[in-house]
Scaffold this active site. Structure first.
Site, PDB file in Angstrom:
ATOM      1  N   ARG A 110      -2.153  10.085  20.102  1.00 13.27           N
ATOM      2  CA  ARG A 110      -1.224   9.626  18.934  1.00 13.27           C
ATOM      3  C   ARG A 110      -1.860   9.295  17.888  1.00 13.27           C
ATOM      4  O   ARG A 110      -1.490   9.470  16.726  1.00 13.27           O
ATOM      5  CB  ARG A 110      -0.199   8.686  19.753  1.00 13.27           C
ATOM      6  CG  ARG A 110       1.044   8.380  18.603  1.00 13.27           C
ATOM      7  CD  ARG A 110       1.166   9.224  17.470  1.00 13.27           C
ATOM      8  NE  ARG A 110       1.754  10.429  18.231  1.00 13.27           N
ATOM      9  CZ  ARG A 110       2.007  11.745  17.438  1.00 13.27           C
ATOM     10  NH1 ARG A 110       1.724  11.774  16.211  1.00 13.27           N
ATOM     11  NH2 ARG A 110       2.391  12.570  18.036  1.00 13.27           N
ATOM     12  N   LYS A 151      -0.468   5.006  -5.909  1.00 10.83           N
ATOM     13  CA  LYS A 151       0.810   4.798  -5.008  1.00 10.83           C
ATOM     14  C   LYS A 151       0.292   5.452  -3.573  1.00 10.83           C
ATOM     15  O   LYS A 151       0.847   6.362  -3.269  1.00 10.83           O
ATOM     16  CB  LYS A 151       1.914   5.616  -5.553  1.00 10.83           C
ATOM     17  CG  LYS A 151       2.573   4.980  -6.840  1.00 10.83           C
ATOM     18  CD  LYS A 151       3.280   5.601  -7.544  1.00 10.83           C
ATOM     19  CE  LYS A 151       4.043   5.202  -8.950  1.00 10.83           C
ATOM     20  NZ  LYS A 151       4.992   5.985  -9.775  1.00 10.83           N
ATOM     21  N   LYS A 187      -1.230  -1.060 -19.384  1.00  8.83           N
ATOM     22  CA  LYS A 187       0.088  -0.772 -19.421  1.00  8.83           C
ATOM     23  C   LYS A 187       1.106  -1.720 -20.228  1.00  8.83           C
ATOM     24  O   LYS A 187       0.691  -2.630 -20.873  1.00  8.83           O
ATOM     25  CB  LYS A 187       0.578  -0.820 -17.991  1.00  8.83           C
ATOM     26  CG  LYS A 187      -0.039   0.079 -17.055  1.00  8.83           C
ATOM     27  CD  LYS A 187       0.124  -0.028 -15.358  1.00  8.83           C
ATOM     28  CE  LYS A 187       1.501   0.283 -15.150  1.00  8.83           C
ATOM     29  NZ  LYS A 187       1.234   2.096 -14.911  1.00  8.83           N
ATOM     30  N   GLU A 205      -1.332   3.416 -21.491  1.00  8.58           N
ATOM     31  CA  GLU A 205      -0.074   3.867 -21.293  1.00  8.58           C
ATOM     32  C   GLU A 205       0.928   3.644 -22.497  1.00  8.58           C
ATOM     33  O   GLU A 205       1.023   2.603 -23.222  1.00  8.58           O
ATOM     34  CB  GLU A 205       0.665   3.162 -19.966  1.00  8.58           C
ATOM     35  CG  GLU A 205       2.249   3.595 -19.912  1.00  8.58           C
ATOM     36  CD  GLU A 205       2.759   2.731 -18.804  1.00  8.58           C
ATOM     37  OE1 GLU A 205       2.571   3.004 -17.553  1.00  8.58           O
ATOM     38  OE2 GLU A 205       3.449   1.795 -19.330  1.00  8.58           O
ATOM     39  N   ASP A 236       3.941   8.538 -20.757  1.00 12.55           N
ATOM     40  CA  ASP A 236       4.866   7.962 -19.863  1.00 12.55           C
ATOM     41  C   ASP A 236       6.246   8.415 -20.005  1.00 12.55           C
ATOM     42  O   ASP A 236       6.813   8.019 -20.993  1.00 12.55           O
ATOM     43  CB  ASP A 236       4.838   6.305 -19.892  1.00 12.55           C
ATOM     44  CG  ASP A 236       5.483   5.898 -18.723  1.00 12.55           C
ATOM     45  OD1 ASP A 236       5.321   6.432 -17.373  1.00 12.55           O
ATOM     46  OD2 ASP A 236       6.143   4.802 -18.719  1.00 12.55           O
TER      47      ASP A 236
END
Length: 286
Positions: free
Chosen positions: A102, A136, A168, A202, A223
């Site tokens: 597994r 992510k 950002k 961004e 963005d």
């Protein structure tokens, strides 16, 4: 296997086996299977199309449990396989094979899923732009998942917070408090602090695209822009920075985005929305 950090991989394997065995071991296998019984296990693709990735992880799982187990690579990472194809074989004491089954599958099913998704997305661009991954990723699995992205034919974005400056919206807001517009001030501050690093800004608006290009950013992230806005951004940028489309980059949109003149499109779906590949380990006694 270039690109895999084996030290980190071994740590992940140790953690995975610890949570599965918890010091007591595989009680079912220990009770049912004699110590010296031999077996062979074949990893078999159970889906119509799959890109192989992460076989080294499966091999190291088994070697951690029983160093004498033999692991045969029938395929190599990056190979495309179909339903019923054998991708690898493990041979030796049955206890080690069953105990590692597994955990080994968890690793390669996840990584084959990422590689297969990356292959699909990259194939939609008609060679007119590159598909990028994002941060992510599954905590602890970033190195492995970004490796699988490359194996599948897409491209790695920055690895973490350390290897490229990404300005950002919240960074722009903080920089704006020191005077001047936030984009220009943030680029200036990063350039002074880390002159060796490339900078990406961004941009939420076409005005921010202009400011980022004039400030000398190497990359501009567009963005959540419509195709029409991105086409205008290409004109404003005029080749000064590399442009990255980001936000709501679906498979359906990629072909049209590829026609706009941007250099990249980034998608978290390569890693955060992937379905693990369907692979089985068929074990038989020898």
């Amino acid at each position: 296997m270039d690109g895999i950090d084996f030290k980190r991989l071994d740590t992940l394997i140790e953690l995975a086996l610890e949570e599965d065995l918890d010091g007591r071991g595989d009680v079912t296998t220990l009770a049912v299977v004699p110590e010296n019984r031999l077996a062979e296990g074949k990893f078999i693709s159970k889906q119509d199309f799959m890109v192989v990735a992460g076989l080294a992880a499966a091999e190291r799982v088994f070697k951690k449990i029983d160093p004498e187990l033999e692991f045969e690579y029938v395929c190599q990472d990056g190979d495309a396989v179909k339903r019923g194809d054998v991708i690898a074989i493990v041979r030796g004491r049955a206890r080690g094979i069953l105990t590692g089954e597994r955990t080994a599958l968890n690793f390669i099913q996840r990584l084959c899923g990422v590689a297969t998704m990356s292959h699909f997305y990259a194939g939609l661009t008609q060679g007119k732009m590159e598909i990028l991954d994002t941060r992510k990723t599954t905590p602890g699995f970033r190195n492995l998942e970004k490796y699988a992205v490359k194996v599948g034919g897409a491209t790695n974005h920055r690895i973490g917070l350390f290897d490229r400056a990404m300005i950002k919206d919240n960074h722009r807001e903080m920089a704006r408090l020191d005077g001047d517009d936030g984009v220009t001030m943030a680029v200036k501050k990063v350039r002074e602090a880390y002159p060796d690093l490339e900078i990406e800004v961004e941009a939420d608006s076409l005005e921010e695209v202009r400011l980022a290009a004039e400030a000398g950013a190497e990359y501009i992230l567009l963005d959540n822009m419509s195709n029409e806005m991105m086409a205008e951004a290409v004109k404003i940028n005029a080749g000064r920075a590399k442009l990255e489309a980001s936000g709501n980059i679906t498979a359906e949109r990629i072909p049209s985005i590829a026609q706009l003149g941007v250099d990249y499109a980034s998608s978290g779906a390569l890693t955060h929305s992937v379905k693990s590949a369907d692979i089985s380990l068929d074990v038989k006694g020898l």
